[in-house]
Each structure stands twice: as structure tokens, then as C-alpha cells.
Design an enzyme around this catalytic site. Structure first.
Site, PDB file in Angstrom:
ATOM      1  N   GLU A  91      -1.298  -8.706   5.236  1.00 13.64           N
ATOM      2  CA  GLU A  91      -1.283  -8.859   6.703  1.00 13.64           C
ATOM      3  C   GLU A  91      -2.697  -8.797   7.281  1.00 13.64           C
ATOM      4  O   GLU A  91      -2.936  -9.216   8.403  1.00 13.64           O
ATOM      5  CB  GLU A  91      -0.371  -7.815   7.350  1.00 13.64           C
ATOM      6  N   CYS A  93       0.830  -1.204   0.000  1.00 18.66           N
ATOM      7  CA  CYS A  93       0.000   0.000   0.000  1.00 18.66           C
ATOM      8  C   CYS A  93       0.874   1.269   0.000  1.00 18.66           C
ATOM      9  O   CYS A  93       1.500   1.577  -0.993  1.00 18.66           O
ATOM     10  CB  CYS A  93      -0.966  -0.052   1.191  1.00 18.66           C
ATOM     11  N   HIS A 102      -3.567  -5.687   1.178  1.00 19.36           N
ATOM     12  CA  HIS A 102      -2.869  -5.870   2.455  1.00 19.36           C
ATOM     13  C   HIS A 102      -2.848  -7.335   2.871  1.00 19.36           C
ATOM     14  O   HIS A 102      -3.797  -7.796   3.514  1.00 19.36           O
ATOM     15  CB  HIS A 102      -3.599  -5.095   3.557  1.00 19.36           C
TER      16      HIS A 102
END
Lengths: 235, 739
Positions: free
Chosen positions: A205, A86, A203
Site C-alpha cells: 500500500e 507486516c 508494504h
């Protein structure tokens, strides 16, 4: 396996990435403050998501001048693995480690939601364990994720197999309808020619534990760990 | 001292009454200086002093197990959740700034409430908001909605605090006076709990964060008067936010608290430096001696008056022991922030303000502060005349509808009921990776990392209910908040409230205010959820009149085991659908009636608190025994809408086949909004177990149908429609109206 996560003023996915690498993958992880000038025995460096310097000027623009970034450049030139997520992707573009740029979403607003991405290149250190599943459910959360590159350079990306992820639907169809932000060619992530620097808008994560609705993001971290292990083994 | 030049005009411009000015003369024993007049003016404004509400607020139930702060005495309420952890939470309004400058008004509203949380030593883990606008068919309202949402998004997203839940209603009454209420929830370890007291004479007083400018001067006074055409000129009363600086301030503050380097800290919100210095010292029974010329300024030639009254954002006042000064400065320097010593704590209980050493104000601190010496008023009350006309509306005069399919579609398309994804997809609701129940369900649920616990959160209020019956409406808001927390599988802990009303000098407004306080009190006592703090916002009026009484309830609940987190969405085809609670024989104040008549009318549904609690107990126990697939509370739109929403599982849409044995009129049964009703879906084999729980609590339980795979939505022979059709209408309506 040791990850370094670089922390800038305004980073806000630094702890999330740290948490996943520590708690899901049990890796060694260090935060590196952006004013430092040395990395810490990193096998892979992660530029996390967030709003470094409040996105002032352009997202990632000011962060790319932080002291640690010179060191990061050298690390990348030596072939070290670098993952920009990002805002981290935006920094990699600002530093010229990846081609193209990220513009304001064509919706003109911030978008936070789960999307599907198709893995186009499964032969990178970031994707090499994905083989059996080539569509991943991973969220995006950005305002400037509309990837742009001119046609000539796009052809070059395609020729070199540098497009790693494309926005798609659950079945893997990449259409205008499955493009959340207006990115050229539905591009969600690209890699450099050397194949060691990856930038992506989604993302991983945020999709590494089933309790959050998806753990498809694990493939990316797993791949990094597997390829580092293989690499160490070679040596 | 400065030479005094106080005129009658000046006093009235500062919003002080003749009587209040006389009191100032008595307190000081002389005429105030202009700086002192400014200080009294903001501290005695409604916004800072709660002068017209505090007497009633003190009747709210404020005692409970596990409360770690006293209500209203700290920046936020704090509740113990075990394992050395606690939750800090609070809600606040930013209505007037947002009416004039929606983007900055909403953004700085988020900034302010975040600071209230992290000054307690808590890391903000979630943000919620409760918004009210006029109808979306006017471009001005669309402008307000668009920019308020953008303001909240840009600020919260940049800060890295997920906006996980909220509510939005559209009613004519809010057209020019929208309500922007923002709540933040934070987590702390007990040893990090921090106070807002300026203890220890001789300790240093520091201003940290951004430099001070002329923005927001008199914001607190501005928030304490009605909006008029002239308000446009007060645009400079709206502050400008910088979320990046706030993020640095957040990290730096938590770092100094972690290192145990501070004595006290308070956010400089409304009334800026004035409020912090007087409240922090009054709380600690001390005084303060500060020199405003030392305050970092971003504009030249600022007077002491301006520096004391500025509401520039992202600033805080910190009290430290002299020996810790350097360590604190080092941390703020790391984060590229100012931290400047501007004075010391004293033991004479006087707020002494200097400019380059010269005294410009000298006021006993206690005389300034709410709960101490600030004025307290009891206003007159009178039941509004409009109520008789509205309450006596005969609901049976409504003809039964011909086309129930169409009614259901129309209700799902009502902006009050339609999906708010247009809004929440602009919020980063996932950052911090704790959001295990995303926006859209009854409550949001966030896990607490490194534990097995999770926090459920909701904000609730139905303005039309409170307009038609403030007492029952307020009870209903608490009851619904509780029901939402329960449906997520959590145990309700405590509330914060944001009371939005018109002008308290209007007897009818004040009557409604008193009724609402009574309603919240009764409900909170019954549910055992104390009021930990909150905010009163009066003067929500425009030339068209006051807004609906809107007491927004922010509630938190705890899941001791996050594996029991439950959503409103059906999970398995062939599960049976069960209604906990009674058949409905009313449509007062409902969306359905509004659809038919064009305005909120008749009486609000009444809450039987004892029965409500029993229904909730059944739901909670069933979830904790692991037999519930989904739980959804019946609210706006009634049973039919609640059932349709339960079908809208984003992973996979389901259908429902309902055979409801009707006792009352079908439209009342399907669309009435009676309280104390929850829809559960469960595996058929668990029905006996559920019935056992329900019988023990003496709660009615009705098997009404089953979840189907075929994506058809059917209720008796009244409704038969494709779920995809319903979903599209519901999901896309607000985006369509915003085009």
C-alpha cells in the site's frame, strides 16, 4: 469486489490500505473493528500493518485472540483470500495460518526503507498479474521481520512453492547483501498450502502511487482483484 | 485544610525564592499547605511560567495572515491553509530527561508534542526532530545518540506518525547536556479546532487516558535547574512512555472532537494535573473544583500532593457539558481507556483541590499561570567576554590547502554534514503514505490527501553560528529554514521555535538570549513568517558550562500544487548548474574552519535579509514556472558540499563538471558558508527565462557547470574525484562511528 480491513487497537496502516483500495482501485472497502464477530461480504480480508496492542508480548500475539479472528479462520478455511501485511503477517503466524515465525531484525533496530523483492511464485491469487515484471520495489518498515523456519519445514515450503517473495537487488539477485533483516533464505513473504492466505513484510500500500516513489505494489492488489473477478465468473 | 508544615528547607527544595514565597503568602493571606506549595512550585518553575523569558518572547512578531490561534495561548499554533483546512504545529524540548534516561526521555518528548497537536483537533501527519550531541568519539555520547533515536523511533513508529525530517549536530558543548527537540505537524478541518479553555461553570472535568502514578513528580522543576552529578538521583523525575496507550488516546480524542462533544481539552504534560486545571480555568476566566481521590491511580497511598504533581504520561484533562458525559465515556470505553469525572468548572476563579471531599488547596487560578499572575523577571545582560577573542580570529591566517579532494572528503565525513540515514532509517517515515519527499533533502514534503496541496517542513539551527554571533545566528536559522522550504517548492507560512540556552541568571547567557530574540524577530518580520508558539528551555548547563545558544526554528510551508515539489537531487545529465547569489569570501564559523582549527571560530556569516528574500523569490518563481530540476541551499560545507550532495540522487548517482570563475580564494569560494545562495539545476534552454526572473529581482546568477552521467565530481582543477567514493564516505560515516 469487496475488501474488509480489520482494525485492531494500535493498527496504523489501516487507513493507508483503505485509501489505496478506494482511491487507486475504486473498490468497496469496509473497516471491521476487531471486537466484531462478523465479516461483511468480504472477497478478501486484509490484516493491516501497525502495532496492534503495542506489540506487547509479541507482535501480533494478542491480536490473534480478538473476537473477529475466529471468523477470519473460518473464512480462510472456506478458501477466502487473506492478506497479512507486516503486523498482519505476524498475526497470521501467531494464529498458525502460516508456518514459521518472525524474529527481531539482525540489525537489532527498526528498518524503514525501499527494498526490492523478487516474485518467486507468480501463480497465486496475489501475484498472478505480475508476469512481465518479477522484481518489485516496495518499502519495508519493521523491527521484527527476520523470518525464521527450521530446515525441514523450509524444504517443505520450497517443495510446495510457498515462498512468494524474496529480498533481492534491483536486478533480482538474492544474496546475503540484499537481505535487510536476516530472514532465512531472504524470505519476504509466504503463502499457505491452499494458496489463499499470504503474509508479507513489505508494504504494497506504500508503493501504489508513483508520487510515493513506486507503484509496484499495485500488482498485488490488481492480482487479488483479477483473481476474484475470475472466480466470480466461474461461479 | 491540611495543617501547614512549611519550613525554609522545604521552600528552597521546591526551587522557590524567598521573594516568591512572600508573594505566595500575600496571594493566599496565609501559609500554604504542602499541596499548595507543590502547586506554586511547579507552576512558577521556569518550565511552566516562562518567568525569565516571557517579557522578551512577547516582542516576537506574532501577527500574520491566517493565524487561527493566539501565540502561546493554546497547545499549539494553527495556520489556515485554505479549503477549510489548517495546520497545527509546535516544537518542544525534552533535554534534561533525555540526558539522564535517553530512551524514555526522548520517547516521552515525542508523546508530549503529539498530544499538543491532537488536543487541537488535528491529526498528526508528520514529526521532525532537532538533536544535539557531543562528539561521537566518546562511548557516552554514542549511548545517548543510540537510545534517543531508539526512543523517538519506538514511540513515533508505534503511533503511526511518520518522522519525516530533522537535523543532528555534534559539538563538544553538548556532551553532557544533549538537546532533544521534537516537532509535530497536524492537519485539521476548521470546525474541529479545539480550545484549551475550561469554559462554562457547571461543566464536568474529566481525567482521561492512563492511570496516574508517581513518575515524573517535579519534572517541571527538574527541567528548571542545571544538570549536576546529583541529577542522576532524579532519574525518577523522568516519565515512562506507553505509545500504545497514546495511539488509543489519539483515536479516542479525535473521535470525541469529531462528534463535537467537548468544551475544552489540554494535554497533561509538565506539571500534570496542576498545570491543566490552573491553565484551562485561567484561560476561560473560571475556576475548578476537583477531588483528587477520584483520579484513577496505579499506585497505592498516593497523596494529593503526588497526584497533583505527577507527570505520568498519556493523560489529558477534558471539559464536557453534563449532557455529553455518557457519549464521551462510551467512546473512551470503546478504546479501553479511563475517563473519570473528577470535578466541575466553577465561576469563582479558584482552583479548589479536595481529597475525599476535604479541601487541600485553594488558590486563585490566575496567580498560578504564565501571562496572568505568575512572576515575570527581567534579567541582566552582558556581552560575553569570549566573543572578542573568537570573533577577532583572522581567517586569512589559514593557509590555502594543498589537497582539495581530501578536504571535500573530510567535510562529507564530518558527522555534522554526513548522511543521517543511520538515524532516519530507524524512523517509519512513510506511514500515512503522504511522504512525497523523504528525509535527506532540504525539506520534507507531505501531501494532504484528497487535495492537491502539500506541506513542506524543516527544522534548522546552527549552534556554532549562534555561539559566535547570536543575533546573526538566529537570523541565519530563520533564513535557512525559509530557504529550505523554498527549495522544496513551497511558500513559507509560519514558525515555531525551541530556544535552548544555559542558566538565565548568567548575564552572558541572557545577553545571548536577548540577541537571539532580536534576530528571530527581524528575520520573521522580513519573511512574513510569524512565531506561532514554541518552547524555552533554560538551564542547559553541566559542570562544563552552558550549551551553545541553540534557537531551533521549525518552519512549515505550503505547496498549493504538490506537482511542484522539488528535491535537492540532480535529475538529468546535461542539465546546467546555476548558482543563485554571490561569490563567497568568508569562512567564519564554517565546518571547513573547524576542520582546520578544531573549534568553531571567527564570526558567523551575516544575513542580508532583503537580499536573502530576493534570492528566495527567484528560486520560488523559477520552480513555480516549472523550469527547475533541482534546488539545494548552500549551508554547512559551502558550495562544494552542496554540489556533492546534489549528485547523491539515490535512484541514480550523477556527476558534476564545475567551472567556476573565481573572484576570491578558492577555499573560501568552495567551502565558505555565506547565506543567500541556492544551487539550481535546469535545462539549458530555460536559462534565459531564469535570467529574466533573476534580473527582475536584481539577484546575481552564475552558470557554474553541468550535471554529468559519468559519476565524476570535478571543480576547476581543484577537485577531481569519483562520486561513488564521495557518496560512500558521506553515506556510511555515522554508522561507522557508531560501531
Amino acid at each position: 469486489m469487496r475488501f474488509n480491513i480489520i482494525v485492531f487497537p494500535g493498527s496504523n496502516c489501516d487507513y493507508d490500505t483503505y485509501f489505496v483500495l478506494k482511491n487507486v482501485f475504486h473498490c468497496k472497502v469496509d473497516f471491521i473493528w476487531h471486537k466484531q464477530d462478523k465479516l461483511k461480504n468480504a472477497d478478501c480480508v486484509i490484516l493491516p500493518g501497525g502495532f496492534s496492542y503495542g506489540d506487547y508480548l509479541r507482535p501480533g500475539a494478542i491480536a490473534s485472540f480478538s473476537p473477529i479472528m475466529q471468523e477470519l479462520k473460518k473464512f480462510a478455511q472456506r478458501g477466502g483470500l487473506v492478506l497479512g501485511i507486516c503486523n498482519g503477517f505476524q498475526m497470521l503466524l501467531e494464529m498458525g495460518l502460516l508456518p514459521g515465525s518472525l524474529m527481531l531484525n539482525n540489525t537489532l533496530s527498526f528498518i524503514c526503507r525501499n527494498v526490492y523483492i523478487k516474485v518467486i511464485n507468480m501463480h497465486t491469487p496475489f501475484t498472478n498479474t505480475i508476469a512481465e515484471k518479477n522484481v518489485l520495489k516496495i518499502p519495508i518498515a519493521h523491527k521484527e521481520g527476520n523470518y525464521f523456519i527450521d530446515e525441514e519445514k523450509l524444504k517443505e515450503l520450497q517443495k510446495n512453492n510457498q515462498i512468494v517473495f524474496q529480498y533481492c537487488d534491483k536486478q533480482g539477485n538474492t544474496t546475503e547483501y540484499t537481505n535487510p533483516n536476516g530472514s532465512v533464505n531472504n524470505i519476504a513473504g509466504i503463502i499457505n498450502k491452499n494458496g489463499n492466505v499470504l503474509g508479507m513484510m513489505p508494504h504494497p500500500e506504500r508503493a501504489s502511487e508513483m508520487i510515493l516513489g513506486s507503484d509496484d505494489g499495485k500488482f498485488i492488489f490488481q492480482s487479488i482483484i483479477a483473481s476474484t473477478f475470475a472466480n466470480h465468473h466461474k461461479i | 485544610m491540611e495543617k501547614s508544615i512549611i519550613t525554609k528547607e522545604l521552600i528552597s527544595e521546591h526551587g522557590l525564592s524567598e521573594e516568591e514565597y512572600q508573594r505566595i503568602l500575600e496571594i493566599l493571606g496565609r501559609e500554604p499547605t504542602i499541596t499548595e506549595l507543590g502547586i506554586f512550585s511547579v507552576m512558577w518553575s521556569e518550565h511552566a511560567s516562562y518567568k525569565n523569558s516571557i517579557a522578551l518572547l512577547k516582542t516576537l512578531p506574532r501577527e500574520g495572515i491566517g493565524l487561527l490561534t493566539k501565540t502561546g495561548e493554546e497547545n499549539a499554533g494553527v495556520v489556515d491553509i485554505g479549503d477549510n483546512l489548517a495546520v497545527a504545529f509546535k516544537i518542544e524540548s525534552h533535554n534534561h530527561p533525555s540526558a539522564l534516561e535517553p530512551y524514555q526521555g526522548a520517547a516521552t518528548g515525542v508523546g508530549g508534542i503529539m498530544r499538543d497537536i491532537f488536543t487541537m483537533g488535528a491529526r498528526p501527519i508528520a514529526s521532525l526532530n532537532s538533536l544535539r550531541f557531543g562528539n561521537l568519539d566518546t562511548p557516552e555520547v554514542r549511548h545517548l545518540l543510540k537510545n534517543v533515536v531508539r526512543g523517538i523511533a519506538d514511540y513515533g513508529n508505534c503511533l503511526g506518525v511518520p518522522t519525516v525530517a530533522g537535523e543532528i549536530y555534534f559539538e563538544h558543548s553538548y556532551t553532557t547536556n544533549p538537546l532533544i527537540n521534537v516537532m509535530t505537524v497536524g492537519i485539521l478541518e476548521h470546525q474541529d479546532l479545539t480550545t484549551a479553555g475550561a469554559y462554562g461553570p457547571g461543566n464536568y472535568v474529566l481525567v482521561v487516558g492512563s492511570a496516574t502514578g508517581r513518575d515524573g513528580i517535579h519534572g517541571a522543576t527538574f527541567a528548571s535547574e542545571e544538570l549536576t552529578e546529583k541529577s542522576e538521583k532524579k532519574r525518577t523525575s523522568v516519565q515512562v512512555g506507553d505509545p500504545f496507550t497514546e495511539k488509543l488516546l489519539l483515536e479516542a480524542t479525535l473521535e470525541i472532537i469529531k462528534h463535537d462533544l467537548i468544551v475544552g481539552i489540554q494535554d497533561m504534560g509538565a506539571a500534570g494535573l496542576t498545570c491543566c486545571t490552573s491553565e484551562m480555568s485561567a484561560k476561560a476566566n473560571t475556576g475548578m473544583d476537583i477531588d483528587v481521590s477520584l483520579v484513577p491511580q496505579r499506585e497505592t497511598g498516593m497523596t494529593p500532593y503526588e497526584i497533583m504533581l505527577s507527570e505520568s504520561q498519556e493523560r489529558m484533562l477534558v471539559v464536557v457539558k453534563p449532557e455529553n458525559l455518557q457519549k464521551v465515556e462510551k467512546i473512551f470505553t470503546k478504546w479501553d481507556l479511563h475517563s473519570v469525572k473528577i470535578g466541575e468548572v466553577t465561576n469563582d476563579k479558584i482552583l479548589r483541590v479536595r481529597n475525599n471531599g476535604k479541601i487541600v488547596a485553594e488558590i486563585p487560578t490566575e496567580s498560578l499561570v504564565a501571562g496572568f499572575g505568575a512572576p515575570v523577571y527581567h534579567r541582566q545582560k552582558e556581552k560575553p567576554k569570549y566573543l572578542n577573542r573568537l570573533n577577532s580570529f583572522d581567517i586569512t591566517s589559514i593557509h590555502k590547502p594543498d589537497n582539495y579532494n581530501q578536504i571535500l572528503v573530510d567535510l562529507l565525513k564530518s558527522p555534522n554534514i554526513a548522511s543521517k540515514n543511520y538515524v532516519y532509517h530507524q524512523y517509519d517515515y512513510m506511514v500515512q503514505i503522504n511522504s512525497i519527499v523523504a528525509p535527506g533533502s532540504d525539506s520534507a514534503v507531505c501531501r494532504i490527501k484528497n487535495s492537491n496541496k502539500a506541506i513542506a517542513m524543516t527544522v534548522d539551527c546552527n549552534g556554532p553560528y549562534c555561539y559566535l554571533n547570536p543575533y546573526e545566528g538566529a537570523k541565519g536559522a530563520v533564513a535557512e529554514a525559509c530557504r529550505n522550504i523554498i527549495c522544496a517548492g513551497a511558500k513559507p507560512l509560519a514558525i515555531t521555535n525551541c530556544l535552548n540556552f544555559g542558566n538565565p541568571y548568567n548575564k552572558e547567557v541572557y545577553w545571548a538570549f536577548a540577541e537571539v530574540i532580536r534576530g528571530i524577530s527581524d528575520a520573521c518580520r522580513e519573511f512574513g513568517t510569524p512565531v506561532t508558539g514554541g518552547n524555552v528551555s533554560f538551564y542547559n548547563e553541566s559542570p562544563g558550562g552552558a550549551v551553545y545558544p541553540t534557537p531551533v526554528i521549525g518552519m512549515i510551508g505550503i505547496l498549493e500544487d504538490l506537482n511542484f515539489a522539488t528535491t535537492q537531487y540532480f535529475q538529468h545529465a546535461d542539465d546546467i548548474i546555476v548558482l543563485l547569489g554571490e561569490h563567497c569570501n568568508e569562512i567564519g564559523a564554517s565546518e571547513y574552519l573547524k576542520l582546520r582549527i578544531g573549534e568553531p571560530i571567527a564570526n558567523a556569516p551575516k544575513v542580508d535579509l532583503i537580499y536573502e528574500k530576493k534570492v528566495q523569490n527567484v528560486c520560488y518563481q523559477a520552480i513555480r514556472q516549472g523550469i527547475v530540476s533541482s534546488a539545494h541551499d548552500c549551508s554547512e560545507g559551502g558550495l562544494a558540499v552542496a554540489l556533492a550532495e546534489s549528485c547523491f540522487n539515490r535512484e541514480c548517482l550523477f556527476g558534476a563538471k564545475i567551472d567556476l570563475h573565481l573572484i576570491y580564494r578558492p577555499d573560501f569560494e568552495l567551502f565558505g558558508e555565506q547565506h543567500s545562495r541556492i544551487i539550481l539545476s535546469i535545462n539549458k534552454k530555460n536559462l534565459p527565462q531564469l535570467m529574466k526572473i533573476a534580473h527582475k529581482e536584481d539577484v546575481n546568477i552564475i552558470e557554474i557547470g553541468k550535471v554529468t552521467f559519468d559519476k565524476k565530481f570535478r571543480i576547476n582543477n581543484f577537485i577531481d574525484i569519483d562520486v561513488e567514493n564521495l557518496f560512500d564516505n558521506w553515506y556510511n560515516q555515522i554508522a561507522k562511528l557508531m560501531e
